[in-house]
Enzyme design. Structure first.
Site, mmCIF file in Angstrom:
data_model
loop_
_atom_site.group_PDB
_atom_site.id
_atom_site.type_symbol
_atom_site.label_atom_id
_atom_site.label_comp_id
_atom_site.label_asym_id
_atom_site.label_seq_id
_atom_site.Cartn_x
_atom_site.Cartn_y
_atom_site.Cartn_z
ATOM 1 N N HIS A 183 0.819 -1.218 0.000
ATOM 2 C CA HIS A 183 0.000 0.000 0.000
ATOM 3 C C HIS A 183 0.849 1.263 0.000
ATOM 4 C CE1 HIS A 183 -3.345 2.590 0.335
ATOM 5 N NE2 HIS A 183 -4.118 1.847 1.101
ATOM 6 N N GLU B 94 -8.994 1.012 -19.872
ATOM 7 C CA GLU B 94 -8.926 0.381 -21.198
ATOM 8 C C GLU B 94 -7.635 -0.420 -21.336
ATOM 9 O OE1 GLU B 94 -10.932 0.237 -23.707
ATOM 10 O OE2 GLU B 94 -12.372 1.890 -23.576
#
Length: 457
Positions: free
Chosen positions: A171, A397
């Site tokens: 993280h 995408e």
């Protein structure tokens, strides 16, 4: 109004019949790599743990899984030049007592696997399936503990031709927004396109002031009285992470439910200062349910504190670059006595939630960062709402198309409530998406109470 998410119509398949095909390290494509250390901010310092996300893709005849895996491996190699820390390792600087990234080009983990199941057989991707853990590689057994990669990617093909891309990152590498930018760049490079976002890797933009100046009280933080960076060894957690005897349920709020909640908040007494957003009304509704479900005879006098993350990029002066690659989130809070929460109209609870965000000015954020220079602290509250609702991972995408669904790997945590989007929401981050799912883990008695309250709005 509101409903318990019905979940899978058939029993969950928790054995995904996984076979590991290959496992390796991918190194930076840069010819001459200069080894250096990267500063980590006080926000990064307390986020030394791994998080996993899974991105499911349906079959694309032009990009069978083996082709997608090759393109992904190539993109990871190239991106380690852009994100020079990604192929590094976490280390403790013994002189400063701080964690930092050792940018040593030790590599990103890359695992290719196959499943004997199809996506249709797995069925519901929204409801947390324990079997999804098999789609994630958490450690590379060939490496020593000190060589644990900051990033490991597992590509798992299904017999239908679809596949899952699971990404585990420490993280400290990314927050939600910068991780989305990383995914956008991964998709772009895999498609032989230029970077979608040029990241800003300068984490010293969030360095504490010298000398540190804590100018606000910070009840949202708990001082654990340990040396900064010590969590690398002990990893203390102020939240209750026990998973035994917890019911797990996903509650669904439809677009109409969200409109009803907003209408109720707008109709109630209000100062007019609070933004009646989807997040604020959902958080206020959850707060009431969670606070009043607590199993205590003296619950009315008990303080209940809701925590949630705030992106501070645009709240600082001057603002951080939108492309800042790192953790630029701090903890906002809302607190009240349970008796007041029960009696207050929804509009007032929404205002209280919104006040937490409004509190996060440049001066408050800098004070919180400076607090972390003087103290070792973690979020301090009854529970945290972790929102994956509008991060928009499912909008990214790739050459083989957008994900059918993206989700975190879910663990049962009593004090963390997750928000995540519907599978059919194609534009969740735009604000025009559909409903939201609320994942809750509670002891049975508290869950019964929470569920009864959840319907009342």
């Amino acid at each position: 109004m509101g409903a318990v998410y019905q979940g899978p119509q058939l029993a969950l398949i928790d054995d995904l019949m996984i076979t590991i095909q290959s496992s390796k390290l991918i190194f930076s494509g840069q010819e001459h790599h200069e080894r250096k250390s990267m500063f980590l901010s006080n926000i990064d310092q307390v986020l030394n743990f791994d998080v996993q996300t899974i991105h499911f893709f349906t079959a694309n005849p032009d990009f069978p899984p083996e082709t997608a895996a090759e393109k992904l491996a190539m993109a990871l190699q190239k991106l380690q030049v852009t994100y020079e820390f990604l192929s590094g390792r976490m280390k403790m600087n013994e002189e400063t007592g701080r964690l930092e990234f050792d940018c040593n080009n030790a590599g990103v983990g890359f695992v290719v696997a196959s499943s004997g199941r199809s996506l249709d057989e797995i069925g519901d991707l929204v409801y947390p399936n324990p079997g999804f853990e098999q789609l994630v590689t958490k450690t590379l057994e060939s490496l020593s503990p000190g060589s644990h990669p900051l990033c490991i990617v597992q590509m798992t093909s299904f017999k239908c031709g679809g596949f899952a891309m699971a990404v585990q990152t420490n993280h400290a590498t990314f927050d939600g927004l910068s991780f989305k930018h990383f995914l956008q760049n991964l998709g772009a490079i895999a498609g032989d396109k230029p970077l979608a976002v040029t990241p800003c890797n300068d984490r010293e933009l969030l360095a504490a002031r010298s000398p540190p100046r804590v100018t606000f009280p910070h009840p949202e933080l708990l001082d654990l009285n340990t040396a900064l960076g010590q969590e690398a060894q002990s990893n203390p957690n102020v939240f209750d992470n026990s998973t035994s005897d917890l019911d797990l349920k996903a509650f669904h709020l439809s677009p109409d439910d969200l409109l009803d909640l907003k209408a109720k908040a707008n109709a109630g007494p209000t100062s007019g200062k609070a933004r009646i957003t989807g997040f604020n009304v959902v958080s206020a509704h959850i707060w009431r349910c969670k606070a009043l479900s607590f199993d205590s005879e003296k619950n009315q006098e008990r303080d209940s504190t809701l925590l949630y993350a705030i992106d501070i990029r645009r709240r600082l002066s001057p603002p951080l670059p939108a492309e800042f690659a790192g953790n630029a989130v701090l903890t906002a809070y809302a607190t009240a006595k349970c008796g007041d929460i029960e009696e207050a109209p929804l509009s007032r609870l929404v205002e209280t939630v919104a006040e937490g965000a409004a509190r996060m000015t440049d001066m408050y954020a800098r004070s919180a960062i400076d607090w972390g220079e003087l103290n070792k602290g973690f979020p301090n509250g009854e529970f945290l709402i972790s929102s994956w609702w509008r991060l928009g991972f499912n909008e990214v995408e790739y050459p083989w198309g957008k994900p059918k669904y993206s989700c975190p790997l879910v663990y049962r945590r009593k004090d963390i409530i997750l928000l995540f989007p519907d599978i059919e929401d194609g534009s969740a981050s735009s604000g025009n998406g559909g409903g939201v799912n609320v994942l809750v883990a509670l002891p049975h008695k508290e869950m019964v109470k929470f569920e009864s309250l959840f319907y009342k709005f």
